[in-house]
Scaffold this motif. Sequence first.
Motif, PDB file in Angstrom:
ATOM      1  N   GLU A   1     -30.457  44.424  -6.297  1.00  0.00           N
ATOM      2  CA  GLU A   1     -30.687  42.970  -6.252  1.00  0.00           C
ATOM      3  C   GLU A   1     -29.369  42.215  -6.316  1.00  0.00           C
ATOM      4  O   GLU A   1     -29.145  41.256  -5.582  1.00  0.00           O
ATOM      5  CB  GLU A   1     -31.556  42.545  -7.430  1.00  0.00           C
ATOM      6  CG  GLU A   1     -33.018  42.564  -7.080  1.00  0.00           C
ATOM      7  CD  GLU A   1     -33.890  42.190  -8.252  1.00  0.00           C
ATOM      8  OE1 GLU A   1     -33.508  41.285  -9.025  1.00  0.00           O
ATOM      9  OE2 GLU A   1     -34.942  42.824  -8.392  1.00  0.00           O
ATOM     10  N   LEU A   2     -28.497  42.666  -7.226  1.00  0.00           N
ATOM     11  CA  LEU A   2     -27.180  42.017  -7.353  1.00  0.00           C
ATOM     12  C   LEU A   2     -26.397  42.121  -6.045  1.00  0.00           C
ATOM     13  O   LEU A   2     -25.744  41.172  -5.609  1.00  0.00           O
ATOM     14  CB  LEU A   2     -26.354  42.690  -8.435  1.00  0.00           C
ATOM     15  CG  LEU A   2     -26.568  42.305  -9.883  1.00  0.00           C
ATOM     16  CD1 LEU A   2     -25.533  43.019 -10.747  1.00  0.00           C
ATOM     17  CD2 LEU A   2     -26.390  40.796 -10.055  1.00  0.00           C
ATOM     18  N   GLN A   3     -26.464  43.307  -5.431  1.00  0.00           N
ATOM     19  CA  GLN A   3     -25.691  43.536  -4.200  1.00  0.00           C
ATOM     20  C   GLN A   3     -26.213  42.647  -3.069  1.00  0.00           C
ATOM     21  O   GLN A   3     -25.433  42.031  -2.343  1.00  0.00           O
ATOM     22  CB  GLN A   3     -25.770  45.021  -3.805  1.00  0.00           C
ATOM     23  CG  GLN A   3     -24.991  45.908  -4.772  1.00  0.00           C
ATOM     24  CD  GLN A   3     -25.452  47.364  -4.798  1.00  0.00           C
ATOM     25  OE1 GLN A   3     -26.188  47.805  -3.933  1.00  0.00           O
ATOM     26  NE2 GLN A   3     -25.015  48.100  -5.797  1.00  0.00           N
ATOM     27  N   ARG A   4     -27.529  42.561  -2.964  1.00  0.00           N
ATOM     28  CA  ARG A   4     -28.087  41.726  -1.886  1.00  0.00           C
ATOM     29  C   ARG A   4     -27.759  40.260  -2.118  1.00  0.00           C
ATOM     30  O   ARG A   4     -27.436  39.531  -1.177  1.00  0.00           O
ATOM     31  CB  ARG A   4     -29.594  41.938  -1.786  1.00  0.00           C
ATOM     32  CG  ARG A   4     -29.914  43.286  -1.159  1.00  0.00           C
ATOM     33  CD  ARG A   4     -31.385  43.451  -0.934  1.00  0.00           C
ATOM     34  NE  ARG A   4     -31.665  44.727  -0.276  1.00  0.00           N
ATOM     35  CZ  ARG A   4     -32.803  45.364  -0.336  1.00  0.00           C
ATOM     36  NH1 ARG A   4     -33.820  44.859  -1.023  1.00  0.00           N
ATOM     37  NH2 ARG A   4     -32.979  46.500   0.299  1.00  0.00           N
ATOM     38  N   SER A   5     -27.836  39.810  -3.375  1.00  0.00           N
ATOM     39  CA  SER A   5     -27.561  38.385  -3.577  1.00  0.00           C
ATOM     40  C   SER A   5     -26.062  38.091  -3.424  1.00  0.00           C
ATOM     41  O   SER A   5     -25.685  37.017  -2.962  1.00  0.00           O
ATOM     42  CB  SER A   5     -28.150  37.852  -4.887  1.00  0.00           C
ATOM     43  OG  SER A   5     -27.530  38.473  -5.959  1.00  0.00           O
ATOM     44  N   ALA A   6     -25.214  39.069  -3.760  1.00  0.00           N
ATOM     45  CA  ALA A   6     -23.767  38.860  -3.587  1.00  0.00           C
ATOM     46  C   ALA A   6     -23.400  38.714  -2.104  1.00  0.00           C
ATOM     47  O   ALA A   6     -22.419  38.060  -1.753  1.00  0.00           O
ATOM     48  CB  ALA A   6     -22.988  40.016  -4.203  1.00  0.00           C
ATOM     49  N   ALA A   7     -24.200  39.332  -1.228  1.00  0.00           N
ATOM     50  CA  ALA A   7     -23.854  39.334   0.200  1.00  0.00           C
ATOM     51  C   ALA A   7     -24.432  38.130   0.957  1.00  0.00           C
ATOM     52  O   ALA A   7     -24.026  37.861   2.088  1.00  0.00           O
ATOM     53  CB  ALA A   7     -24.358  40.618   0.839  1.00  0.00           C
ATOM     54  N   LYS A   8     -25.341  37.419   0.309  1.00  0.00           N
ATOM     55  CA  LYS A   8     -26.063  36.354   1.011  1.00  0.00           C
ATOM     56  C   LYS A   8     -25.113  35.302   1.602  1.00  0.00           C
ATOM     57  O   LYS A   8     -24.258  34.773   0.914  1.00  0.00           O
ATOM     58  CB  LYS A   8     -27.046  35.682   0.047  1.00  0.00           C
ATOM     59  CG  LYS A   8     -28.415  35.552   0.658  1.00  0.00           C
ATOM     60  CD  LYS A   8     -29.473  35.196  -0.334  1.00  0.00           C
ATOM     61  CE  LYS A   8     -30.517  36.276  -0.376  1.00  0.00           C
ATOM     62  NZ  LYS A   8     -31.257  36.331  -1.606  1.00  0.00           N
ATOM     63  N   GLY A   9     -25.256  35.052   2.882  1.00  0.00           N
ATOM     64  CA  GLY A   9     -24.483  33.991   3.530  1.00  0.00           C
ATOM     65  C   GLY A   9     -23.009  34.290   3.705  1.00  0.00           C
ATOM     66  O   GLY A   9     -22.210  33.390   3.947  1.00  0.00           O
TER      67      GLY A   9
END
Length: 217
Positions: free
Chosen positions: A106-114
């Motif tokens: 979850e952290l990795q996906r949110s860190a990559a957003k945008g």
Amino acid sequence: MIITIDGPAGTGKSTTAKTLADRLGFEVLDTGAMYRAVALAVIRHRVEPDDEAAIQPLLRETRVQVQGPKVWLNDEDVTELIRDPEVSQAASRVASLPVVRRFLMELQRSAAKGRNIIAEGRDQGTVVFPEAQVKFFLTADPAERAERRRRELAARGVCRSIDDVLAEQNERDRRDSSRDMAPLVPAPDAILIDTTNRSIEEVVALMEEYARSCRGR
Ligand code: DC
């Protein structure tokens, strides 16, 4: 745009990710550093790295942040501490636990957003970013990987024999590749690059050419 670089330790993921990111104007997401930060928290709480029941509540009070080369655990800069061999082994053990993998995914996906990101680790192209436009999987001869790791540790003042480094590496490889959740395997659409006897410059040139051609599509 997301580019993933997966592969075992010592194949040159971190160095190639940094160099490629500089050339393309991307940011790097070092996901191994996140597993290492969780492992450090686990060690500090004197919990066994396989004890999922004890680790689950611990994760609720664990904040991991990675910004470029810097890593924070609950506002403490742990960038250097997480590179110890003890943390490497514990990281590979906590990485087998589904509860830890879900937390960090979850952290990795949110860190990559945008963002334009190069995400490096073990499962970035297979599980975390299956939709990534460009995926690389690096391999290298085990003896050469161990020698690279031995030199890297020595440069930080940690002196280990090549036999010890190789034994630890074999153990981590075995654990990372055989776990049930998100094992270390190349994505079916990953480009495989063997970095044995290849300079960083050569590997990055290959990657850059491929990434630019995909960007233009
Ligand atoms: O890349 P590294 O050596 O810093 O990673 C430390 C450990 O974390 C490694 O043994 C396996 C685990 N890891 C993982 O399971 N998945 C990732 N995406 C990154 C690392």
